[in-house]
Motif scaffolding. Sequence first.
Motif: not given
Lengths: 335, 335
Positions: B291-297, B324-326
């Motif tokens: 589980t992780t906080v995704a960066q919008d690369k 924002p992160t997801t």
Amino acid sequence: MATIRELARLCGVSPATVSRVFNNPEVVNARTRDEVLRAAQQIGYQPNASARTLATKKSSMVGLVWDTDHRRPGWRHPYFQEILIGLKTALSGRGYHLLLLATSEEKPEESYVHAVRRHNLDGVVMIDSGNRDPSLGYLAESGIACVSLDRPLEGPRTTYVTSDNVGGARQAVRHLYEQGRRSIATISGPAGTGPGTDRLRGYVEELAALGLSQRPEHVVEGDFYLSGGVAAMRRLLRAPEQPDAVFVAGDEMAVGALRAIAEAGLKVPEDIAVVGFDDIELAGLVIPGLTTVAQDKAGIGAAAAEAVVAMINGADAPPPQVLPTTLVVRGSSRL
Amino acid sequence: MATIRELARLCGVSPATVSRVFNNPEVVNARTRDEVLRAAQQIGYQPNASARTLATKKSSMVGLVWDTDHRRPGWRHPYFQEILIGLKTALSGRGYHLLLLATSEEKPEESYVHAVRRHNLDGVVMIDSGNRDPSLGYLAESGIACVSLDRPLEGPRTTYVTSDNVGGARQAVRHLYEQGRRSIATISGPAGTGPGTDRLRGYVEELAALGLSQRPEHVVEGDFYLSGGVAAMRRLLRAPEQPDAVFVAGDEMAVGALRAIAEAGLKVPEDIAVVGFDDIELAGLVIPGLTTVAQDKAGIGAAAAEAVVAMINGADAPPPQVLPTTLVVRGSSRL
DNA sequence: CATCTCGCTGAAACCGGTTTCATGTAACCG
DNA sequence: CGGTTACATGAAACCGGTTTCAGCGAGATG
């Protein structure tokens, strides 16, 4: 911005002399030279690259053709970054910058083929992403110094750099044999890609050399991606004779294979040994660690840089460079 | 190579008119324009970029300052490739090429600061790799359009783009809370890096907001690398009160944490839940999934491109952009 | 002493675009 | 019909380097 004429006036010499100081220092009198250099330093003079390019038709820039279209396979192989860094570092050391070229087919007038001419690029490096764009060939034919990665390409001043895919695959198979495995399957790369076919050839050759028979149902084609590896491994597990080892032509697929094996309730390496190819970061991080054939990624970038610079300097196209691979043994193949 | 004068002669017009056809089409008579365009097409005329740059002082190129020195931390974060691709794609779409600049300190005269002037670069994007090179600040002060990633930077035409590190960290902690965890530790990034401190702040803030007390021994600093994650997790496991969840400020460290937990004979997520940050490819590939906080690369690259182009076109420096992160929930945090 | 060579330098053309300014023409207006 | 305006275009200067060719002075040579 200081110009060459300002600097010349400041030193009481002509622009021609200043130009010589930077391009042909040995022909100018030592005292004059030192004075010009000192003054240049002091006013922060930087020769204008565009003016220089315009006059000489040399830009000190190499283009990188890298198709990053997400709809294509291969755009995101994780080791491109390392190759790119190797390339950039080696080119920087030789005085060249790297210009990333767009590859958009919507606007052909902005194609990299044109960019090469517009910007007077001295050379080009192309990363093969399975793209069959005919412009690549056009570029190779155009006479510009051109190095392709992982794909043979014809052209007057063209060569390519690749890992020893055949040899690497043979290493992998031999290693499995030495671990006592006798029923060795493979998950290959897509037919039609250079690395895909070469690694398959290596597998076939080494089986023959070892005196093992090759079962058609033990060869399954994958797509270099994780999901393809899972699917291919499931098929292998349904084969009449289950293999006790599998050589997978790419690490990401290999991780997929590990997963399919776990899913089937089997153990790696006890029931099935797995060897991958590429040595991406992930290979060292999964459990068990993935035995794999490591490509010399920095070396590939550096070799490409060296070849393109050599051709820029007038050398004939050097022969294709095939870089050796290294077998990295981890837990997935060793009891 | 056809020049503008040849094309002009061919069409019976002056070079000035041809130039206008390409730069200011609306001011030239429609018939003339079409004829010039047709002739240009036919002889394959391409305006020479260097000549244009020389005359206009605009190069349509953006420099990328990317310190790939292997001795520095941070040079190889695996998501740089995606940011780079996002950046390149967005810039290409706006008519800009991306020039990779060397950052060699041995030869300061070839420094990127000089390259920017020599090549008349229109703007610069800098990837923060923890490098404290003062030239970066110098560049920012120089008045060139300048966008930095992940690091605030002062300058007249400077802004930066970053993910919402505070918010992302809070998301992660809240998620763990919602999963019933009440003893939530963290492995932070190195103090002194923007993302490192911001993610730690988010952790602290959210603990407070949730009414949880913060134990000093539940905060351990890592280095963003796998080995650092292993070491940090081992320390956490020796804490007087063992946490039942860990927020790890980077995925690679988080994978290290998973490993240390397994090594201690504990289970994820049953005994300890883990949440990472970044959503690198690896996160989806380990078992259990991280589980992780995704960066919008791709978004980061695109936002940087947009900001730098806006400033090139004369806009004031836009405010820092915080993307924002997801939260991507996988097996490591969900029973 | 005339001539030749050598080392060093400068004048000027050139690379291929852009842009200012002037000009010619046609349309418009009162 | 004279004067203003808008439109379309060309001449020429300019951007900042490089390079060719000629020239100059000093020392070497006959």
